[in-house]
Scaffold this motif. Structure first.
Motif, short mmCIF file in Angstrom:
data_model
loop_
_atom_site.label_atom_id
_atom_site.label_comp_id
_atom_site.label_asym_id
_atom_site.label_seq_id
_atom_site.Cartn_x
_atom_site.Cartn_y
_atom_site.Cartn_z
N PRO A 256 -5.58 3.05 -1.14
CA PRO A 256 -5.83 1.85 -1.95
C PRO A 256 -6.62 0.81 -1.15
N GLN B 51 8.74 2.47 -5.53
CA GLN B 51 8.62 1.03 -5.33
C GLN B 51 9.98 0.37 -5.51
N ASN C 114 3.80 1.63 -1.10
CA ASN C 114 4.50 1.76 -2.37
C ASN C 114 3.64 2.39 -3.46
N GLN C 115 2.34 2.50 -3.22
CA GLN C 115 1.45 3.14 -4.19
C GLN C 115 1.31 4.65 -3.96
N HIS C 116 1.96 5.17 -2.91
CA HIS C 116 1.94 6.61 -2.66
C HIS C 116 2.77 7.31 -3.73
N ARG C 117 2.32 8.46 -4.17
CA ARG C 117 2.97 9.15 -5.29
C ARG C 117 4.40 9.60 -4.96
N THR D 167 0.83 -1.21 0.00
CA THR D 167 0.00 0.00 0.00
C THR D 167 0.86 1.25 0.00
#
Length: 287
Positions: free
Chosen positions: A216, A41, A34-37, A32
């Motif tokens: 997410p 990643q 790693n999906q932050h802008r 989760t």
């Protein structure tokens, strides 16, 4: 070594870590984040650097061995989510030498539930891994180990130290001696799953990130098999392991402030849960 290829945007040094515990929701949280802008990643969710006994720790080459390729100019953080670091001998000491200001996140789960889930994971991946009785007795730790045994294959010790991973109090005690308490974010699996959005907001605030515009959706990454072949835990097994954890669990409660009243281990120790009930529930996963 996991040496990254050069990229046009260069390399990023890892600058935060999710250090534990295995089967405690670390994959869910790390994926989760790693999906932050603003978060890059990494090539691997678990870098397994500070538990690598082949590194020359008298002269580690962090720039070469502990960095990740930057994927976008906006990226500020890149994290290493390796849940062995919290219990692995000397891993946190090595991390402090790397960066004494490293923000650390740990997610905790009931020790008995975690132990059983750990074994189910191993058996679902490969039936050559030991059955439950041998899993308990290969390294029957009664406290946190302070060294990796000589002559032991590191991978086997990593997988078969299930009991050792449940001594959360000793792990936190060691961790707080190495890193100030304010550098730690301590989470609990039930609470995280119960209000995932709020947990993610707490974590991004801890890491100095703005909130997700939209968190997410919660996903259960690396869930174990529905059923595995093997020998199910007995009530006596679970009562004995709970008692092994009793003193350490009290220390964990004192140090962490986490509410463990709903944990099976605490309920068994307090006489509020019959170990046979938990054994029957676990047995449904074993054929």
């Amino acid at each position: 070594m996991n040496v990254s290829e050069p990229t046009p945007l260069g390399e990023m040094a890892y600058n935060y870590a999710v250090v534990g515990v295995q089967k405690g929701g670390t994959s869910t949280l790390a994926v989760t984040l790693n999906q932050h802008r603003l978060v890059c990643q990494p090539p691997d969710k678990e870098r397994h650097y500070f538990d690598d006994e082949t590194v020359d720790w008298s002269a580690p080459d962090y720039a070469r061995d502990y960095s990740a390729p930057r994927r976008a100019p906006i990226h500020r953080l890149v994290g290493d989510a390796t849940p062995t670091y919290l219990y692995w001998p000397h891993a946190l000491e090595r991390m402090r030498a790397y960066n004494p200001d490293m923000p650390l996140v740990a997610v905790f789960r009931d020790p008995l539930e975690r132990l059983f889930s750990h074994w189910v994971m191993l058996r679902s991946r490969n039936l050559a891994w030991p059955d439950w009785p041998d899993f308990l007795t290969e390294w029957p730790h009664t406290s946190l180990p302070d060294a990796v045994p000589d002559g032991v294959r590191t991978m086997r010790w990593r997988h078969m130290t299930g009991l050792a991973r449940g001594f959360y109090g000793e792990q936190l005690q060691r961790g707080f001696e190495l890193f100030p308490r304010q550098q730690w974010l301590l989470l609990e699996l039930r609470a995280m799953l119960g209000d995932f959005e709020q947990t993610v907001h707490r974590t991004t605030a801890f890491l100095g990130l703005p909130r997700f515009e939209r968190v997410p959706p919660l996903r259960n990454w690396h869930a174990g098999a529905e059923q595995i072949p093997g020998t199910a835990p007995t009530a006596d097994d679970l009562a004995r392991v709970a008692e092994t954890y009793a003193k350490d669990l009290a220390l964990f409660e004192e140090l962490s402030g986490i509410d463990t009243s709903a944990w099976s281990t605490r309920l068994i120790l307090d006489g509020d849960l019959d170990p046979a009930e938990l054994a029957a529930r676990f047995a449904r996963k074993v054929r």
